[in-house]
Design a protein around this motif. Structure first.
Motif, PDB file in Angstrom:
ATOM      1  N   PHE A 123      -0.855  -0.101  10.900  1.00 18.13           N
ATOM      2  CA  PHE A 123       0.162  -0.866  10.183  1.00 18.13           C
ATOM      3  C   PHE A 123       0.997   0.024   9.267  1.00 18.13           C
ATOM      4  N   GLY A 124       0.409   1.118   8.808  1.00 17.53           N
ATOM      5  CA  GLY A 124       1.137   1.999   7.904  1.00 17.53           C
ATOM      6  C   GLY A 124       1.639   3.264   8.551  1.00 17.53           C
ATOM      7  N   GLY A 125       1.533   3.361   9.892  1.00 17.46           N
ATOM      8  CA  GLY A 125       1.970   4.558  10.585  1.00 17.46           C
ATOM      9  C   GLY A 125       3.166   4.325  11.481  1.00 17.46           C
ATOM     10  N   LEU A 126       3.389   5.268  12.390  1.00 11.71           N
ATOM     11  CA  LEU A 126       4.571   5.219  13.249  1.00 11.71           C
ATOM     12  C   LEU A 126       4.449   4.204  14.376  1.00 11.71           C
ATOM     13  N   ASP A 127       3.230   3.700  14.635  1.00 12.33           N
ATOM     14  CA  ASP A 127       3.047   2.713  15.699  1.00 12.33           C
ATOM     15  C   ASP A 127       3.880   1.466  15.480  1.00 12.33           C
ATOM     16  N   THR A 128       4.054   1.072  14.224  1.00 15.96           N
ATOM     17  CA  THR A 128       4.749  -0.185  13.923  1.00 15.96           C
ATOM     18  C   THR A 128       5.941   0.021  12.988  1.00 15.96           C
ATOM     19  N   ALA A 129       6.436   1.243  12.886  1.00 14.52           N
ATOM     20  CA  ALA A 129       7.465   1.558  11.887  1.00 14.52           C
ATOM     21  C   ALA A 129       8.880   1.330  12.390  1.00 14.52           C
ATOM     22  N   MET A 130       9.054   0.344  13.289  1.00 14.06           N
ATOM     23  CA  MET A 130      10.392   0.088  13.805  1.00 14.06           C
ATOM     24  C   MET A 130      11.372  -0.364  12.718  1.00 14.06           C
ATOM     25  N   ILE A 131      10.881  -1.112  11.717  1.00 14.15           N
ATOM     26  CA  ILE A 131      11.785  -1.589  10.668  1.00 14.15           C
ATOM     27  C   ILE A 131      12.326  -0.397   9.864  1.00 14.15           C
ATOM     28  N   ASP A 132      11.512   0.655   9.691  1.00 12.14           N
ATOM     29  CA  ASP A 132      11.949   1.838   8.945  1.00 12.14           C
ATOM     30  C   ASP A 132      13.050   2.583   9.693  1.00 12.14           C
ATOM     31  N   SER A 133      12.829   2.815  10.989  1.00 13.17           N
ATOM     32  CA  SER A 133      13.838   3.534  11.779  1.00 13.17           C
ATOM     33  C   SER A 133      15.085   2.676  11.994  1.00 13.17           C
ATOM     34  N   ASP A 192      -4.651   1.623   8.123  1.00 15.32           N
ATOM     35  CA  ASP A 192      -3.657   2.491   7.501  1.00 15.32           C
ATOM     36  C   ASP A 192      -2.753   3.154   8.518  1.00 15.32           C
ATOM     37  N   ASN A 193      -3.336   3.781   9.544  1.00 15.69           N
ATOM     38  CA  ASN A 193      -2.532   4.542  10.498  1.00 15.69           C
ATOM     39  C   ASN A 193      -1.870   3.670  11.547  1.00 15.69           C
ATOM     40  N   TYR A 241       0.788  -1.228   0.000  1.00 10.39           N
ATOM     41  CA  TYR A 241       0.000   0.000   0.000  1.00 10.39           C
ATOM     42  C   TYR A 241       0.826   1.286   0.000  1.00 10.39           C
ATOM     43  N   GLN A 242       2.128   1.216   0.248  1.00 13.94           N
ATOM     44  CA  GLN A 242       2.916   2.444   0.359  1.00 13.94           C
ATOM     45  C   GLN A 242       4.095   2.476  -0.610  1.00 13.94           C
ATOM     46  N   ASP A 243       3.985   1.727  -1.688  1.00 13.44           N
ATOM     47  CA  ASP A 243       5.025   1.717  -2.724  1.00 13.44           C
ATOM     48  C   ASP A 243       6.397   1.372  -2.172  1.00 13.44           C
ATOM     49  N   SER A 244       6.416   0.591  -1.075  1.00 14.18           N
ATOM     50  CA  SER A 244       7.667   0.128  -0.487  1.00 14.18           C
ATOM     51  C   SER A 244       8.605   1.290  -0.169  1.00 14.18           C
ATOM     52  N   ARG A 245       8.063   2.287   0.560  1.00  9.90           N
ATOM     53  CA  ARG A 245       8.841   3.477   0.892  1.00  9.90           C
ATOM     54  C   ARG A 245       9.022   3.602   2.401  1.00  9.90           C
TER      55      ARG A 245
END
Length: 472
Positions: A292-302, A289-290, A60-64
């Motif tokens: 699974f696609g938000g900062l709540d679960t964005a540990m892999i990004d950081s 969206d907010n 859903y987020q173009d792998s960004r």
């Protein structure tokens, strides 16, 4: 675009393979595992952060990357491999210490409560711990002022609340957490003894103890209490975890415990209401969206940004300094200005200086800290030690079925969620604030001929504690 998606897809496959292999190790060594066991909750968090989150981003987020908005690169793959190795190492440690349990964790023998004689010695000091905790928090409220305190408490995670916390002693503010562990033990004892009315009254006290955190949406504080109470209910009545009930109430618990608090802490801070927040929480945009696609679960990004910064020489290895911060957490920074900061503080200052200047931080996940301190070796060694400790504690519970080790396991299991999203050195401080006072009481006052002393003989001798006459 296809080339940009490749590291994300490979990372997702690595994460799935790590979960499958780790679970296989545990299953072969121990047998069936209960749905509320520590290793089960760790696995839920692992799947949520390192499987569900990147899968959502791919679709859903173009792998960004949510922080940079750039396509996932090779550092995301590195982060997934590191996290997968960390999870496998933890499972290896758990498997080494595990012993097969006939029928699995879910059908183990009932937990034995304290005997009446033992509880008569413990009950007063346990309630003293509760009173001290409430007293500390009362001092905090008096420092802030009643009107300012209520205004801050009922306004979510507002600037007023941050200001109150920054201008007053965190030791006083932690008073309610200090009392939480003792209250949980009393609830456990009452439940095992079949004292339903007493248990319900104490549960109400627990809810009141975490009300300020519920109002501010601090899930890392009130979710452990909810998990602990569910653990107690499951210990007393195992049938509560039937699949039909889990399917019915699981989504409700997910919305109220994970999704809605983030919404109401923001809505309350801008003048909204809890009723409106609950209504908004079940909307698809917020429910999926907010979350699974938000900062709540964005540990892999950081975490990917951290690994990139370390590999490019922007961040040096800390060589265990953040763990020193854990052991020195009781020392006020006024007495030790150079006391090591937490891993999140350090990383946010380097990677997100703009938001860090506004006292807004982001989480990096449990594997971030060993990576920051020792690199890949830390990712393998630290989780291995954690797995060994969890396996040993779990075996102790199954061997004795006594309330003391079961209570320790209960408390540790309750804090799996905040620790998996954060770090051992910082988030386990909340666990220690709740657990340590109870352990001190047990070390000093627990003597039970029927169930055996909680202390090994040598430590009991050191503390001048003697076994009752006739004890084995």
């Amino acid at each position: 675009m296809e080339q940009n998606l490749e590291p994300a897809r490979l990372g997702l496959l690595a994460a799935l393979a790590a979960v499958a292999f780790g679970l296989l190790l545990v299953r072969l060594s121990r047998g069936p595992v209960g749905p509320l066991s520590s290793i089960a909750l760790i696995t839920y968090c692992q799947i949520l952060i390192f499987v569900a989150r990147p899968a959502f981003a791919i679709v859903y987020q173009d792998s960004r990357n949510i922080f940079t908005l750039n396509p996932y690169d090779d550092f995301v793959l590195h982060a997934q491999i590191y996290a997968g190795l960390g999870y496998i190492a933890l499972c290896v440690g758990y498997a080494i210490k595990s012993k097969p349990v006939r029928g699995g964790d879910a059908t183990s023998k009932p937990i034995r409560a304290f005997t009446d004689e033992t509880w008569s010695r413990l009950v007063v000091p346990i309630y003293v711990v509760v009173a001290v905790g409430y007293g500390l928090y009362t001092l905090y409220v008096l420092q802030v002022g009643w009107s300012a305190y209520w205004a801050a408490t009922l306004s979510g995670r507002s600037p007023e609340l941050r200001s109150a916390l920054n201008s007053n002693s965190g030791y006083l503010y932690s008073g309610l957490q200090f009392a939480t562990g003792a209250l949980m033990l009393v609830v456990y004892q009452a439940a095992l003894k079949g004292q339903k009315v007493k248990a319900l009254v104490l549960v109400a006290m627990l809810v009141l103890s975490v009300f300020p955190q519920i109002a501010s949406g601090s899930r890392s504080v009130f979710i452990p209490v909810g998990v602990g109470l569910l653990f107690i209910l499951h210990s007393v009545k195992p049938s509560v975890m039937k699949m039909s009930r889990v399917a019915l109430w699981g989504p409700v618990a997910f919305v109220l415990g994970f999704v809605a608090p983030r919404i109401w802490r923001d809505n309350l801070a801008t003048g909204g209401s809890i009723v409106d927040s609950l209504r908004v929480a079940v909307e698809p945009e917020n429910l999926f969206d907010n979350f699974f696609g938000g900062l709540d679960t964005a540990m892999i990004d950081s975490y990917a940004l951290q690994i990139a910064a370390q590999q490019q020489g922007e961040i040096s290895y800390q060589l265990g300094s953040t763990y020193l911060g854990l052991f020195s957490s009781v020392i006020p920074r006024a007495l030790w200005p150079g006391k090591p900061v937490s891993v999140d503080e350090l990383l946010n200052a380097v990677l997100f200086p703009a938001t860090d200047a506004k006292n807004i931080g982001f989480a990096f996940g449990v594997y971030s800290e060993p990576t920051l301190n020792f690199g890949l070796l830390g990712v393998i060694f630290i989780p291995l030690l954690v797995g060994l400790a969890l396996g040993a504690l779990t075996n102790r519970v199954k061997a004795s079925n006594y309330i003391v080790p079961s209570f320790v396991l209960l408390m540790v299991t309750s804090y799996v969620f905040p620790i998996m999203r954060g770090s051992i050195s910082f988030d386990s401080q909340r666990l220690l604030i709740s657990l340590a006072p109870v352990l001190i009481v047990l070390l000093l006052f627990h003597r039970d001929a029927e169930n055996g002393d909680f202390l090994p003989d040598r430590r009991a001798k050191f503390l001048k504690i003697r076994r009752p006459a006739g004890a084995a």
